[in-house]
Motif scaffolding. Sequence first.
Motif: not given
Length: 620
Positions: A212-221, A229-242
Amino acid sequence: MKKLHLIFLAFTFFGFKAYAQPCAAVITASDALICSGDSITLHAIANGPDNQLDASNTAGNNHRGNMFDIVATNAVTILSFDASPMGNTTIEIYYKAGTWNGFANTPSAWTYIGSAATTYTGGFSTVAVPVNVTIPAGQTYAFYVTSNTSAVSLNYSNGTAVGNVYSSDANITFLEGGGLEYPFTQNTGAVYQPRVWNGRIHYAIANQPGSTLTWGTGETTSSVPAAPTSNTTYTVSATVPGCPSTLADTQEVVVSIPPVTANAPLVVCAEDEVTLYGTGAETFTWDNGVTDSLAFDATVTTTYVVTGTDSVGCVDTDTITMTVNQLPNVNAGADFGVCEGNDITLTGQGADTYAWNNGVMDNIPFEPATTASYIVTGTDTNGCIKNDTITVTVNSTPIVSAGPDLNLCQGIPHTFSGTGAQTYVWTNGVTDGTPAIPMNATYTVTGTDSNGCSASDQMTVTIHNVMSSIFSSGGILTAGVLVDMTAQWVNCADMSIIPGATDVIFEPAHGGTYAIVVQDNVYGCIDTSNCVEIQFAGIDDVSAAGLNVYPVPTNGKVTVASTGTVIERVELIDMLGKVLETSEPNTLQAELDLSAYESNTFFLRIYRNEQAVLLKVIKN
């Protein structure tokens, strides 16, 4: 409106080594630089545990680098490579979608991933370059792994045919490729094939089932849009079997806003040379035909727009209005001429203040020395300046002459004529070129030439008058004083000359009508007296009416006696008509003493009751 530009930077991983990463949540694009107002789509995959596939390790041949294909049965992310260098070197890695075959000499078809120094260990050596290239299921991607120096080669083995399967597993297939010089055959076109790269492939299953993927903005796609509009850092997290725990990755999106500023003078004068330039970006384009930092002549008030593009292709605009004040209509006046020695005044028009060359002051009289051109610089209230020129011709003063001074006889006409000019005006009522009877005076002529320049000269005229006159006393005719004159008595009957009759006193031999002609011996002036009639001649002792003179002749004194009429004046006259003595007795009797005179004949002119009588006196 800003133009869209995406620039991909180096990969960033957090919490993992940059190679052989066992599990990862990976944002597939690197950090990005976008322009203000642009949007971007972020993509992420969840990679499973590290998998490995070995290529050949049999060596037997070598060259600087290898190109080979990997075919993905399932979607995989190539994480890194282990290579087999023959010494310490730096290894570079490139990739392209599709096969390598036919593109060994086309660097533009390849994407550079990175490079890393590699230490020779005698076997496979880890290449510390995170590849992070996802190959979709069923796709073929090519890779180029090479030493970047001709001094150290990589091991490879001779193959059987380009594109043959050398090794594979359930997820990827490694195909035989070719060997070549660094970089990209050095433009020789030489590719040694078939060759089998010696090394190991590290990969992970892309989008590991169950992840599963989860973006810092809440999206899971797997993909999310972003328009920062300004410098921004985007984060994504994942849970991977194994994989042991939640994994994360970030992408930095930098928003570029070039601070474009239009620079130009705000107020100028028409025809001024001005330079417009932009700041805050790398390159600049202007509207209205302006080239950045290139001078041009201003003409009219205009609004200019500059578009600046920075080093990453982002653009911004700025606007500036440059007011162009028109030049004053400066006028120095029409060219003109002036007479030598006269003052002139130059006055500029059409501006506010004026400055002249040649030391001239505006509206201040001065005397020009020679013909010259004068330049006036007029400045208006806006500080705008324009010049105009006037030529002043200095005309020489004519050399006017009235002629030499004259000695003229009275009543003789004279024509006064000036020289040296075109027209002439005389004093004393004289008209130039027209005869006139002059008088005893100084005449001034003013001559004017074709340029209107004038000069004057003077002539002094002296009139000489010989005014001859005679009177009779008894049978004797007497003329006036004759000094420096020649006299000639004439017979008025026919104006014939009487021979020998040239004295001031003429005693005709017989009766008749007589006159005297007198000529000035200096100036030649001639005059003829009135004609006088003589009834008799030859009387020595005359007793005029009531007058007696005695004794005659005399040795000294002589007496004049009058009967009834007072003697007013008595004049003693010599033979030349010169008055020697004068007395005014105002009595009936007068006495004259001739003792002091030489023996000669004299005349007495006696005035009574405003009548004159001439009597002869002889001195012994």
